[in-house]
Scaffold this active site. Structure first.
Site, PDB file in Angstrom:
ATOM      1  N   ARG A   1      11.892   6.597   4.757  1.00 42.36           N
ATOM      2  CA  ARG A   1      12.052   5.678   3.625  1.00 42.36           C
ATOM      3  C   ARG A   1      12.423   6.419   2.347  1.00 42.36           C
ATOM      4  NH1 ARG A   1       6.469   2.531   3.870  1.00 42.36           N
ATOM      5  NH2 ARG A   1       5.823   4.660   4.249  1.00 42.36           N
TER       6      ARG A   1
ATOM      7  N   ASP B   1      -0.963  -5.733  -1.249  1.00 44.64           N
ATOM      8  CA  ASP B   1      -0.325  -4.891  -0.238  1.00 44.64           C
ATOM      9  C   ASP B   1      -0.947  -5.113   1.139  1.00 44.64           C
ATOM     10  OD1 ASP B   1       1.411  -2.624   0.503  1.00 44.64           O
ATOM     11  OD2 ASP B   1      -0.486  -1.615   0.904  1.00 44.64           O
TER      12      ASP B   1
ATOM     13  N   GLN C   1      -5.053   7.140   4.942  1.00 45.20           N
ATOM     14  CA  GLN C   1      -5.306   5.812   4.375  1.00 45.20           C
ATOM     15  C   GLN C   1      -6.380   5.133   5.222  1.00 45.20           C
ATOM     16  OE1 GLN C   1      -1.015   5.148   4.611  1.00 45.20           O
ATOM     17  NE2 GLN C   1      -1.012   4.365   2.518  1.00 45.20           N
TER      18      GLN C   1
ATOM     19  N   HIS D   1      11.438  -0.671  -1.483  1.00 45.58           N
ATOM     20  CA  HIS D   1      11.125   0.733  -1.204  1.00 45.58           C
ATOM     21  C   HIS D   1      10.856   0.953   0.278  1.00 45.58           C
ATOM     22  CE1 HIS D   1       7.310  -1.237  -1.147  1.00 45.58           C
ATOM     23  NE2 HIS D   1       6.736  -0.159  -0.657  1.00 45.58           N
ATOM     24  N   ASP D   2      10.641  -0.142   1.031  1.00 48.20           N
ATOM     25  CA  ASP D   2      10.305  -0.028   2.445  1.00 48.20           C
ATOM     26  C   ASP D   2      11.547  -0.141   3.334  1.00 48.20           C
ATOM     27  OD1 ASP D   2       7.582   0.519   2.413  1.00 48.20           O
ATOM     28  OD2 ASP D   2       7.013  -1.590   2.289  1.00 48.20           O
TER      29      ASP D   2
ATOM     30  N   GLU E   1       2.406  -9.601   0.232  1.00 50.59           N
ATOM     31  CA  GLU E   1       3.286  -8.674   0.936  1.00 50.59           C
ATOM     32  C   GLU E   1       2.890  -8.710   2.404  1.00 50.59           C
ATOM     33  OE1 GLU E   1       4.730  -4.933   2.759  1.00 50.59           O
ATOM     34  OE2 GLU E   1       2.635  -5.220   2.288  1.00 50.59           O
TER      35      GLU E   1
ATOM     36  N   ASP F   1       1.831   8.560   0.601  1.00 47.89           N
ATOM     37  CA  ASP F   1       2.573   7.360   0.988  1.00 47.89           C
ATOM     38  C   ASP F   1       3.167   6.686  -0.252  1.00 47.89           C
ATOM     39  OD1 ASP F   1       3.685   5.346   2.486  1.00 47.89           O
ATOM     40  OD2 ASP F   1       1.822   4.223   2.738  1.00 47.89           O
TER      41      ASP F   1
ATOM     42  N   ARG G   1       0.549  -7.548  -6.644  1.00 51.15           N
ATOM     43  CA  ARG G   1       1.175  -7.518  -5.313  1.00 51.15           C
ATOM     44  C   ARG G   1       0.124  -7.100  -4.296  1.00 51.15           C
ATOM     45  NH1 ARG G   1       2.896  -3.658  -1.818  1.00 51.15           N
ATOM     46  NH2 ARG G   1       4.887  -3.806  -0.768  1.00 51.15           N
TER      47      ARG G   1
ATOM     48  N   HIS H   1      -6.810  -0.522   2.198  1.00 48.01           N
ATOM     49  CA  HIS H   1      -7.307   0.833   2.444  1.00 48.01           C
ATOM     50  C   HIS H   1      -7.402   1.605   1.137  1.00 48.01           C
ATOM     51  CE1 HIS H   1      -2.916   0.419   3.161  1.00 48.01           C
ATOM     52  NE2 HIS H   1      -2.849   1.366   2.257  1.00 48.01           N
TER      53      HIS H   1
HETATM   54  C1  OTU Z   1       3.116  -1.682   2.751  1.00 48.57           C
HETATM   55  O1  OTU Z   1       4.038  -1.903   3.785  1.00 48.57           O
HETATM   56  C2  OTU Z   1       3.836  -0.894   1.666  1.00 48.57           C
HETATM   57  O2  OTU Z   1       4.924  -1.636   1.180  1.00 48.57           O
HETATM   58  C3  OTU Z   1       4.263   0.424   2.230  1.00 48.57           C
HETATM   59  O3  OTU Z   1       5.048   1.157   1.323  1.00 48.57           O
HETATM   60  C4  OTU Z   1       3.009   1.179   2.601  1.00 48.57           C
HETATM   61  O4  OTU Z   1       3.385   2.344   3.281  1.00 48.57           O
HETATM   62  C5  OTU Z   1       2.074   0.378   3.495  1.00 48.57           C
HETATM   63  O5  OTU Z   1       1.943  -0.990   3.113  1.00 48.57           O
HETATM   64  C6  OTU Z   1       0.687   0.958   3.447  1.00 48.57           C
HETATM   65  O6  OTU Z   1       0.091   0.760   2.190  1.00 48.57           O
HETATM   66  O7  OTU Z   1       4.220  -1.202   7.201  1.00 48.57           O
HETATM   67  O8  OTU Z   1       6.586  -0.283   6.545  1.00 48.57           O
HETATM   68  O9  OTU Z   1       3.982  -4.886   8.680  1.00 48.57           O
HETATM   69  O10 OTU Z   1       3.350  -5.686   6.175  1.00 48.57           O
HETATM   70  O11 OTU Z   1       2.247  -3.912   4.828  1.00 48.57           O
HETATM   71  C7  OTU Z   1       5.901  -1.036   5.607  1.00 48.57           C
HETATM   72  C8  OTU Z   1       3.590  -3.947   7.737  1.00 48.57           C
HETATM   73  C9  OTU Z   1       4.562  -1.465   6.084  1.00 48.57           C
HETATM   74  C10 OTU Z   1       3.933  -4.447   6.371  1.00 48.57           C
HETATM   75  C11 OTU Z   1       3.527  -3.629   5.230  1.00 48.57           C
HETATM   76  C12 OTU Z   1       3.658  -2.170   5.131  1.00 48.57           C
END
Ligand code: OTU
Length: 661
Positions: free
Chosen positions: A526, A295, A263, A401-402, A337, A152, A293, A195
């Site tokens: 992504r 996460d 995860q 990145h998301d 985040e 991921d 950050r 996680h």
């Molecule tokens: C975050 O994002 C990260 O920015 C992602 O890159 C990771 O894949 C994910 O956590 C797992 O570690 O779902 O599509 O509502 O708050 O936590 C991004 C979900 C994600 C978000 C966010 C998540």
């Protein structure tokens, strides 16, 4: 006696018992560095009541509560003694000027170490570029050890203390942090604390049936509890597998996996997990991280019968982590985040919790306005939702990145006669290029067959139309695409908070579809907006003003420098105004003796704003648009070109500023 009083007394009593024990454990260290020890004691005593209260609330019912408390304090003290001198100096500097990050000097960037520069040392070589851009904040995407193949993008951490060997070493990371800090760039790293990867040593021990580590996660022998939880859970990664649990044939158990199946969600109801993660956090802090950050903050506490997002305990946990940081790594701040409902996003922001946060609402609504050419939802939402508690700041971004998710409030939309469900479908269609007339080239992410929900992937340039324009060699569309980007940047650079650039976007990097042939990436769209930086290409186009990429880059660099000269962008509030034209988004910034009126045209055609309104909002008759340097008067309506953004300053104010030196 009331509860607060009781906690106060208990806190005092327990410190009376714990402190002498701590003193004897750290006698040698304290003798060797008495000033350090006194500083630790001072900070601990200052934070103690709060930290104790939080932990008592979370874990007070556990029989081994005091054991964990003592261990935690020991870990904090050890970490403080291990903290490098330069960071202790930074601690003092940051504590003395705690609002430093609200300055208009702040400009953020983010990148993957491998994709942007190969390795950590390669990244150090790119320092001149980062400085040329004017960055003061650099978020490096997860760089700790993680599984081979799909990890991921590093968000499955196997060790919080070892850097992925392909990128470098922990020592190199610490050197980079220090060097960048000397150049005024603060390091930002992730704390992926919801996680671990299933290869983390804790997960390995759980897989080997070690009961101590089984309690670190959520493992179930059958579907009874998973089914019960799933009645109220939201699916986050539905294309990975349905639901939030993964069957592990090797251990014959269901595992809670909110995100990918590798995860494993940590169980923070177990105080050992909190303590273990606090130690990992302090270790990361001592590498020189200034913004951690956090996460997926929303997900860290589970409660049956709820969505298991944004639970009160999630806040208490973050506050407890924050409190530990104030004691043992005080320069470090938290970045939230939480890509959730706007009310919940704000709930993580206060000086005791997260000092900065992504602003997913502004991000989503800028895209919404671009698709509709209308600013009514953006304007309406920002009026009530942009303001933040004292001492906190937004991180304003266009792309990360998301994916892009449409996290606006349904009632905000209805208030503007927009059907939220239909509108989200439209936005998805628009940005996936499926809507007639759309300029965007996005891809669906996590399309949920059950709910019809989806999010959008794609680079900034591809989503604003540059990809389509280049493919059809349409010069006019290319120009419009560049204008769209420049307008969007002009907004995030002036609206208040820390602007954040996803590196690569500043030169208009297009989607890279090659990920589809990599089996570890193909299932995650992504990756379309996470291309490997092509440095030769970038260096070629960067200075080529005949290319849209070069034009864009030059403008971005110029705008960043311009932002840094505007005291009105420092901290304080943003006042959103009614421009009287549905295509024009407007707001006022004031501070430091300056007043800026920003107005942006979200339409492909020129637009006007009434001269009276210009006089009122701009507080003057003659203005300079700081972006073009043009002077204009309020005798005539304000004219804006397609996608033009103006930073207007009344001319008298300009003179005043010069007069005062
Ligand atoms: C975050 O994002 C990260 O920015 C992602 O890159 C990771 O894949 C994910 O956590 C797992 O570690 O779902 O599509 O509502 O708050 O936590 C991004 C979900 C994600 C978000 C966010 C998540």
């Amino acid at each position: 006696m009331n509860d607060a009083k009781q906690v106060q007394q208990q806190a005092a009593l327990s410190l009376e018992r714990l402190w002498p024990r701590l003193e004897s454990t750290f006698r040698d260290e304290a003798n060797a560095a008495p000033a350090d020890w006194r500083a630790f004691e001072m900070r601990l005593r200052h934070e103690w009541e709060r930290l104790f209260g939080l932990l008592l609330g979370l874990y007070g019912g556990q029989y081994d509560f005091f054991y964990h408390l003592e261990e935690l304090l020991g870990a904090a003290a050890r970490s403080w003694f291990a903290r490098p001198t330069w960071l202790k100096e930074l601690d003092a500097r940051r504590e003395a000027a705690s609002a430093w990050f609200q300055s208009q000097q702040m400009v953020g960037g983010m990148c993957y170490v491998d994709l942007f520069a190969g390795t950590l040392n390669g990244l150090r070589d790119r320092l001149p570029y980062l400085k040329k851009l004017g960055l003061t904040y650099l978020h490096l995407m997860p760089l700790f050890e993680s599984p081979e193949g799909n990890s991921d993008g590093g968000y499955a951490v196997s060790s919080y203390r070892r850097v992925n060997p392909r990128l470098g070493t922990i020592e190199e990371l610490a050197e980079l942090a220090r060097e960048f800090q000397e150049h005024g760039i603060s390091l930002v790293l992730d704390f992926v604390f919801n996680h671990t990867s299933d290869e983390h040593k804790w997960a390995r021990r759980a897989q080997a049936d070690d009961p101590e580590y089984e309690r670190f996660y959520f493992l179930f022998p059958d579907r009874t509890l998973p089914d019960a939880y799933e009645r109220t859970l939201r699916e986050i990664f539905p294309t990975v597998r349905r639901g939030s649990f993964t069957w592990r044939e090797d251990i014959h158990k269901w595992v809670w996996t909110t995100f990918n199946s590798f995860q494993w969600d940590l169980n923070y109801a177990n105080p050992a997990v909190f303590r273990a993660m606090a130690e990992e956090m302090l270790f990361i802090a001592n590498t020189g991280v200034e913004f951690l950050r956090l996460d997926a903050v929303a997900f860290i506490w589970k409660r049956m019968g709820t969505s298991c997002e944004n639970q009160p305990e999630a806040h208490q946990l973050i506050q407890a982590f924050n409190s530990i940081v104030r004691i043992a790594a005080p320069a470090m701040l938290f970045k939230s985040e939480a890509i959730v409902h706007p009310d919940d996003v704000v709930s993580y922001m206060n000086t005791r919790e997260c000092q900065i946060s992504y602003n997913p609402l502004l991000m989503a609504l800028l895209w919404e306005s671009l698709a509709t050419s209308e600013v009514k939802l953006l304007d309406h939402s920002m009026r009530s939702r942009f303001r933040l508690p004292q001492g906190t700041a937004w991180v304003n971004y266009l792309r990360s990145h998301d994916d892009i998710g449409w996290t606006f409030d349904d009632n905000d939309a209805r208030w503007k006669w927009i059907d939220p469900v239909g509108h989200r479908t439209f936005l998805n269609q628009f940005y996936m290029g499926r809507f007639p007339g759309s300029f965007a080239r996005g891809m669906p992410f996590q399309e949920n067959p059950a709910t019809g929900d989806a999010r959008v992937s794609g680079t900034l340039a591809s989503l604003v139309g540059l990809e389509q324009a280049i493919q059809s060699s349409d010069e006019q569309q290319m120009e419009l695409a560049v204008r769209r980007i420049v307008m969007l940047y002009s907004i995030i650079l002036s609206i208040g908070g820390i602007p954040l650039l996803y590196l690569g976007d500043e030169v208009g990097t297009l989607n890279d579809y090659a990920f589809a042939s990599d089996p570890y990436k193909a299932g995650d769209s992504r990756w379309v907006h996470r291309p490997k930086a092509d440095r030769a290409w970038q260096e070629r186009v960067q200075n080529d003003l005949s290319s849209p990429h070069g034009q864009l880059f030059a403008e971005v660099v110029r705008l960043i420098a311009l932002r840094k000269q505007q005291p009105a962008i420092y901290d304080s509030d943003t006042e959103f105004v009614e421009t009287g034209n549905g295509h024009l988004f407007g707001y006022i910034r004031h501070g430091g003796g300056q007043r800026l009126f920003v107005v942006a045209n979200f339409y492909t055609h020129p637009q006007e704003m009434d001269a009276n309104q210009l006089r009122v909002y701009g507080a003057g008759y003659r203005f300079t648009d700081l972006i073009t340097g043009q002077t204009l008067t309020a005798e005539r309506p304000l004219q804006l070109e397609p996608y033009q953004c103006m930073w207007l300053e009344a001319c008298s104010a300009v003179r005043g500023k010069q007069g005062s030196g």
